[in-house]
Scaffold this active site. Sequence first.
Site, PDB file in Angstrom:
ATOM      1  N   HIS A 121       0.834  -1.211   0.000  1.00  0.00           N
ATOM      2  CA  HIS A 121       0.000   0.000   0.000  1.00  0.00           C
ATOM      3  C   HIS A 121       0.868   1.261   0.000  1.00  0.00           C
ATOM      4  CE1 HIS A 121      -3.770   2.219   1.070  1.00  0.00           C
ATOM      5  NE2 HIS A 121      -2.879   3.064   1.572  1.00  0.00           N
ATOM      6  N   GLU A 122       1.823   1.316   0.920  1.00  0.00           N
ATOM      7  CA  GLU A 122       2.687   2.501   0.988  1.00  0.00           C
ATOM      8  C   GLU A 122       3.622   2.575  -0.218  1.00  0.00           C
ATOM      9  OE1 GLU A 122       1.980   4.668   3.098  1.00  0.00           O
ATOM     10  OE2 GLU A 122       0.641   3.424   4.303  1.00  0.00           O
TER      11      GLU A 122
END
Length: 682
Positions: A454-455
């Site tokens: 996600h990051e």
Amino acid sequence: MKQSHKTILLWALLIFLFVMIYNLISDGTSGEETLDTTEFKTLLQARIDERLADAGEGPALSDDRRALAQRAGEIASVTVEPNPNDNATYVLRYEGSGEDGLDPDKKTLVYGEYKGTIENLLTAAGISYEVKAKEESTFWQSLLISWLPMLLLFALFFFFMRQLQAGGGKAMSFGKSKARLLTDHQNKVTFKDVAGVEEAKDEVEEIIAFLKDPKKFTRLGGRIPKGVLMMGPPGTGKTLLARAIAGEAGVPFFSISGSDFVEMFVGVGASRVRDLFEQGKKNAPCIIFIDEIDAVGRHRGAGLGGGHDEREQTLNQLLVEMDGFESNDGVILIAATNRPDVLDPALLRPGRFDRRIIVPRPDLRGRTGILGVHTRKVPLSTEVALEVIARGTPGFSGADLESLVNEAALIAARRDKDRVDMEDFEDAKDKVMMGAERRSMIISDKEKRTTAYHEAGHALVAKLVGAETDPVHKVSIIPRGRALGVTQLLPTEDRLGFTREFALNKIAILMGGRLAEELVLKQKTTGAGDDIDKATDLARRMVTEWGMSDVIGPLNFASGGKQEVFLGRDLPQAEAYSQETAQRIDGEIRRIVTDQYERARRMLEENRDALERVARGLLEYETLDGNDIDTLCQGGRLSRPAVVSKPSADAESSVDEDEREARPALFPPLGKSGTDPEPEPA
């Protein structure tokens, strides 16, 4: 005198009074009986007859006579008052016949030779006695003893009356102002302690110069501003600037908060405003500072609170005092607020608040000056460059910078350092901007992998969208605050506005996290909820406020429902546009978000290998900066050692039973002493 001292004095007076009353009541009267000489001689004679009868030298006594003799044996003391012509007063005390080991025949004559009848009778009755002369008291001693209880009662009565009067005064003091008069001894702050707001300092310094030398300005027909309103975001130094004015002005300075006016009683706020300005007139020239004036100066109107309330009455009185029928020459009102949009227009007109001072967030030079002020008492390492720290903290307010310096000092102290270095400031900046690390939080390998992708999606899209965006400063999968991971974009300079392209790139970056989860993990999680909310809000403002939609055009459709009801304004009206326009607005918002969603998808699909490398780097190192991400995207490797992560929740749950049984027990089983020594570590 402090209240505690008054209480101690009151209790001391009460105790002393009770002791005096007890002594006066008990002295010479406790257990005493007054007898005339004839009756006393009868008792002594009965005692003598009893002794003779017991010795066989006299007749037997009757019951009445023996009762008198027994009563005579209980005599504890005898006070003999001689004739008035005699200057001596004698006190005779007997110790009992043979009791307490005393000689029954003991006689002590202290004053003169008094061989009267009473002495002979006492001797014959076998009572050991002592004769002493009563000490004569002086006139002042007698007067003090006789009048002291009365004086104490009067003093207590006076004290209680004063207390009652004070209590009544407090009950009627709700209308008195709670303004505090600042003195020179209370944490004096000067303009040397204020940095980053040079224009605001120049404005208030002119007011102070007018107070010190009014003729310099009045000779040309000018007049001093009656009111100064300081406006700015929270933490920019409005109250600090007011404290500096108090330290530099050299005139009485009254300080009060806007919330101190309104109480539970009707009319109290207006009464306190009147009392505040009366104090100001008595001490003119002076300065009155009202902090958070929006608490009492909000827009008058219907709202949900009705057309008339206590706050509105207080505001009306404030308007009259500032510029009403009577003049307030020499009284300058300075107010501070971070919500100037909710203030009543009548309060902002010239003649009341003549001058408005904007206290913005500091720029690069201002942040450098603020850091210099806050690091005066902090020992810094020679490598610390305040300008570098200021460049890395755009958008920080003065309060944020003070918190940054304090956190850096605490981190250095925790690491047992003698000086604060750049590493401490960097860690403090991450803590202030992203929140404190929660390294003790146990996360499963699946959650950690999801967070890493996600990051990585956010960071990679931020690298690929182009120059019209903020560069990536740091990416971390260490839980901070309420987030499991953080991607921090930090502008290289102060940004006062942004373009349509910047807003579109921002939406694409927000969508990058959800897309990375879909592409790699083939799933959608709740971790993108905040990203979707921010992207939708940004797209809505582009369409309805900023005129960045070609379909809707440069029109504003946000003002209809934007007003906040509880600010005292009128209830918001219905939307000022048709249902067809609302559908077009919704369609345009959906189109903007969807277009950037697909744009971010293409970027990640075309750079799938870079996404994998960044995600693996996050799993291995937990935190990456902008240079690390550039290295990984180009296929390079990082030279620093990997982070040894703690066991995850999955690892904790997959321990072999044999290994678990081999571990030493933390507590001995029930029924055993547990005195065996712990096994030494291998």
